[in-house]
Design an enzyme around this catalytic site. Structure first.
Site, short mmCIF file in Angstrom:
data_model
loop_
_atom_site.label_atom_id
_atom_site.label_comp_id
_atom_site.label_asym_id
_atom_site.label_seq_id
_atom_site.Cartn_x
_atom_site.Cartn_y
_atom_site.Cartn_z
N PHE A 126 0.86 -1.18 0.00
CA PHE A 126 0.00 0.00 0.00
C PHE A 126 0.89 1.23 0.00
O PHE A 126 1.70 1.42 0.92
CB PHE A 126 -0.90 -0.01 1.24
CG PHE A 126 -1.64 1.28 1.46
CD1 PHE A 126 -2.69 1.63 0.63
CD2 PHE A 126 -1.26 2.14 2.47
CE1 PHE A 126 -3.37 2.83 0.83
CE2 PHE A 126 -1.92 3.34 2.67
CZ PHE A 126 -2.98 3.70 1.84
N GLU A 130 5.07 9.71 0.64
CA GLU A 130 6.05 10.18 -0.35
C GLU A 130 7.17 10.91 0.38
O GLU A 130 7.01 11.29 1.54
CB GLU A 130 5.36 11.13 -1.35
CG GLU A 130 4.26 10.44 -2.12
CD GLU A 130 3.62 11.34 -3.18
OE1 GLU A 130 4.09 12.48 -3.38
OE2 GLU A 130 2.65 10.88 -3.79
N PRO A 131 8.29 11.15 -0.32
CA PRO A 131 9.39 11.86 0.35
C PRO A 131 8.93 13.19 0.94
O PRO A 131 9.40 13.59 2.00
CB PRO A 131 10.42 12.06 -0.77
CG PRO A 131 10.15 10.94 -1.73
CD PRO A 131 8.67 10.69 -1.68
N GLY A 134 4.35 12.67 4.53
CA GLY A 134 4.12 11.53 5.42
C GLY A 134 2.90 11.82 6.27
O GLY A 134 1.77 11.49 5.92
N GLN A 280 13.70 -2.91 45.25
CA GLN A 280 12.54 -2.09 44.89
C GLN A 280 12.68 -1.49 43.48
O GLN A 280 11.70 -1.33 42.75
CB GLN A 280 12.39 -0.97 45.92
CG GLN A 280 11.04 -0.30 45.86
CD GLN A 280 10.94 0.80 46.90
OE1 GLN A 280 11.77 1.71 46.96
NE2 GLN A 280 9.93 0.71 47.73
N GLY A 341 23.40 -6.38 30.94
CA GLY A 341 24.20 -6.59 29.73
C GLY A 341 23.62 -7.65 28.81
O GLY A 341 23.68 -7.53 27.58
N GLU A 364 1.92 4.52 10.37
CA GLU A 364 0.44 4.56 10.41
C GLU A 364 -0.05 5.63 11.38
O GLU A 364 -0.99 5.42 12.15
CB GLU A 364 -0.11 3.16 10.71
CG GLU A 364 0.37 2.20 9.62
CD GLU A 364 -0.37 0.90 9.56
OE1 GLU A 364 -1.52 0.84 10.00
OE2 GLU A 364 0.22 -0.06 9.03
N GLU A 368 2.46 12.11 17.38
CA GLU A 368 1.99 13.50 17.31
C GLU A 368 0.68 13.60 16.52
O GLU A 368 -0.20 14.39 16.86
CB GLU A 368 3.08 14.38 16.67
CG GLU A 368 4.33 14.55 17.53
CD GLU A 368 5.21 13.30 17.59
OE1 GLU A 368 5.15 12.48 16.66
OE2 GLU A 368 5.95 13.13 18.58
C1 LIG Z 1 9.24 0.93 8.44
C2 LIG Z 1 8.17 1.80 7.87
C3 LIG Z 1 7.12 1.24 7.18
C4 LIG Z 1 6.15 2.05 6.60
N1 LIG Z 1 5.16 1.49 5.81
C5 LIG Z 1 4.36 2.30 5.06
C6 LIG Z 1 3.49 1.74 4.06
O1 LIG Z 1 3.40 0.50 3.88
N2 LIG Z 1 2.77 2.58 3.28
C7 LIG Z 1 2.85 3.94 3.42
O2 LIG Z 1 2.16 4.65 2.67
N3 LIG Z 1 3.65 4.51 4.37
C8 LIG Z 1 4.42 3.71 5.18
N4 LIG Z 1 5.27 4.28 6.11
C9 LIG Z 1 5.33 5.73 6.24
C10 LIG Z 1 4.85 6.24 7.58
O3 LIG Z 1 3.45 6.15 7.66
C11 LIG Z 1 5.38 7.68 7.74
O4 LIG Z 1 6.78 7.58 7.98
C12 LIG Z 1 4.70 8.43 8.87
O5 LIG Z 1 3.37 8.72 8.54
C13 LIG Z 1 5.42 9.73 9.22
O6 LIG Z 1 5.68 10.49 8.08
P1 LIG Z 1 7.16 11.08 7.83
O7 LIG Z 1 8.11 9.99 8.02
O8 LIG Z 1 7.14 11.79 6.52
O9 LIG Z 1 7.37 12.13 8.98
P2 LIG Z 1 6.91 13.65 8.95
O10 LIG Z 1 5.49 13.74 8.57
O11 LIG Z 1 7.88 14.44 8.15
O12 LIG Z 1 7.06 14.05 10.48
C14 LIG Z 1 8.33 14.28 11.10
C15 LIG Z 1 8.08 14.56 12.58
O13 LIG Z 1 7.30 15.75 12.73
C16 LIG Z 1 6.11 15.47 13.43
N5 LIG Z 1 5.05 16.31 12.90
C17 LIG Z 1 4.65 16.43 11.60
N6 LIG Z 1 3.64 17.29 11.50
C18 LIG Z 1 3.37 17.71 12.76
C19 LIG Z 1 2.41 18.60 13.32
N7 LIG Z 1 1.49 19.22 12.58
N8 LIG Z 1 2.41 18.78 14.66
C20 LIG Z 1 3.33 18.17 15.44
N9 LIG Z 1 4.26 17.32 14.97
C21 LIG Z 1 4.27 17.10 13.66
C22 LIG Z 1 5.85 13.99 13.21
O14 LIG Z 1 4.99 13.46 14.19
C23 LIG Z 1 7.25 13.45 13.27
O15 LIG Z 1 7.65 13.34 14.60
C24 LIG Z 1 6.20 3.47 6.77
C25 LIG Z 1 7.25 4.02 7.53
C26 LIG Z 1 8.22 3.22 8.07
C27 LIG Z 1 9.34 3.89 8.84
#
Ligand SMILES: Cc1cc2nc3c(=O)[nH]c(=O)nc-3n(C[C@H](O)[C@H](O)[C@H](O)COP(=O)(O)OP(=O)(O)OC[C@H]3O[C@@H](n4cnc5c(N)ncnc54)[C@H](O)[C@@H]3O)c2cc1C
Length: 390
Positions: A126, A130-131, A134, A280, A341, A364, A368
């Site tokens: 799925f 995109e770069p 997210g 504890q 360790g 997913e 945040e």
């Molecule tokens: C191992 C892996 C598997 C994945 N599998 C899939 C897949 O099968 N299909 C798919 O489509 N995607 C997949 N993903 C993508 C994943 O859903 C995204 O990495 C995720 O949604 C976060 O997006 P980003 O990495 O671009 O981070 P960003 O959106 O760039 O966020 C960077 C940081 O900023 C924070 N942030 C962003 N906006 C805000 C805001 N408005 N307020 C406060 N904090 C904010 C975020 O919480 C995060 O801490 C996968 C990712 C990984 C690492």
């Protein structure tokens, strides 16, 4: 108030537990050995074989409708089973499943994509992230331009689970840049690898990394649109919504197993002439872990119950995902600390869990984003304090 599970739920849960214990956990030392050698812990054919074995026990298509040969289990039962799966770190899942949105397939797509995926003959992925998009899904750019009866896809997806192995991708693309993504601007396409997209593995701290997918003039016929034109965002959110209570369900199983190991270690490892569990400092780590585990359990089961009750599960699922992901990170960290360790070595699976569960706070919907959903629901009055009891 009744916190018990039904006889039927218990019977299914116990059968799943026995299967995981007898058929899956027995592979653990080999999985660890292979991963230490940078090989896949479980090959696709081995997973398939295990899934067919589980089918003989009746476990096939937990979420798949009966008309497709599945069990069509309620969400609570699925959650209980995912907790059992979580008890082992072997990358196993029951077979007979397909992405929930693939059931929006039309007749021809059903034959070409849905049925072979359920059968395990084809692997899907799925692709939404995109770069440059997210958390901010509305910012996706991968463009699908109409050309006669085809669509031509250009752009990139990233972090796609199964992207290296998939035979086809469910790709959410911009079909109408004049419209907002969540208002008809995006569409989901079923895109065979043979249509020309490429995948590049991404190295991560976890095992079995995701992939970047590259689409360069990939031509897709209109008949490969999944659902309706412009429905891409809705389908994408539906796909993500499912994981929001299953991910923390899985985490519950990891937490129970890991905490069990810590309790056993605390009772047997001696320092200064007595078991470390008599201190504890260790007792508090165990107590905090158990308390958080129980809190997460009930958030998760309530989220699943919300699904079964036909209520909007979004708020409850976001709380379950947020708390469950945090809980498992804290629990595994404490379990590692209790093992000293030894916890840091690759002799035990604890460091593997430590790396694996970090992802749960990111994919997913990050922590945040869950907080954003939960607070927005309250601030805008979509949800009342007190939940379903109000
Ligand atoms: C191992 C892996 C598997 C994945 N599998 C899939 C897949 O099968 N299909 C798919 O489509 N995607 C997949 N993903 C993508 C994943 O859903 C995204 O990495 C995720 O949604 C976060 O997006 P980003 O990495 O671009 O981070 P960003 O959106 O760039 O966020 C960077 C940081 O900023 C924070 N942030 C962003 N906006 C805000 C805001 N408005 N307020 C406060 N904090 C904010 C975020 O919480 C995060 O801490 C996968 C990712 C990984 C690492």
């Amino acid at each position: 108030m009744d916190f018990s599970i039904s006889e039927e739920e218990r019977a299914i849960r116990d059968t799943a537990r026995a299967f995981i214990r007898n058929e899956v956990m027995t592979l653990e030392s080999e999985v660890l050995r292979r991963e230490r050698a940078h090989e896949p812990g479980l090959r696709h054919d081995e997973l398939r074989e295990l899934q067919l074995k589980a089918k003989a026990f009746g476990f096939w298509g937990l979420d798949t409708p009966e008309e497709y040969g599945g069990m069509d289990l309620p969400a609570v039962t699925q959650s209980l089973i995912w907790t059992e799966i979580g008890r082992s770190f072997v990358p196993f899942r029951f077979g007979g499943e397909a992405d929930n949105i693939l059931f929006h397939a039309d007749e021809a797509q059903r034959k070409e994509f849905l049925l072979p995926t359920i059968a395990g003959d084809r692997i899907s992925c799925f692709a939404l992230t995109e770069p440059g998009a997210g958390s901010d899904v509305a910012n996706i750019r991968l463009r699908a331009r109409r050309d006669g009866d085809d669509w031509v896809l250009n752009g990139e997806k990233t972090f796609i689970t199964n992207g290296n192995d998939a035979d086809f991708a469910i790709v959410v693309a911009i079909t109408d840049p004049e419209r907002k993504v969540h208002d008809g601007g995006a569409t989901a396409f079923l895109v065979d690898r043979s249509m020309g997209w490429r995948s590049e593995p991404i190295q991560t701290m976890g095992e079995g990394g995701p992939a970047a997918l590259v689409f360069s003039d990939v031509r897709v016929p209109s008949r490969n649109i999944l659902g309706e034109l412009g429905q891409g965002f809705t389908l994408g959110m539906k796909w993500i919504g499912k994981g929001r209570y299953l991910i923390p369900s899985h985490a519950l199983g990891i937490a129970e197993r890991a905490l069990g190991m810590a309790i056993e270690y605390a009772n047997t490892r001696e320092t200064f002439g007595k078991p470390i569990g008599t201190n504890q400092a260790i007792q508090w780590m165990i107590a905090d872990s158990e308390t958080e585990l129980e809190a997460a359990r009930w958030l998760v089961l309530r989220a699943a119950w919300t699904v079964d009750a036909g209520l909007d599960p979004r708020h409850a699922s976001s709380m379950a995902k947020l708390y469950g992901a945090g809980m498992i990170n804290r629990v595994v960290d404490r379990v590692l600390q209790i093992h000293g360790g030894m916890g840091y070595t690759r002799e035990l699976p604890i460091e593997r869990w430590y790396r694996q569960v970090r992802l749960l706070r990111i994919f997913e919907g990050t922590d945040e984003m869950q907080r954003l959903i939960i607070s927005r629901d309250l601030l805008r009055g979509y949800t009342k304090l007190g939940g379903h009891l109000e």
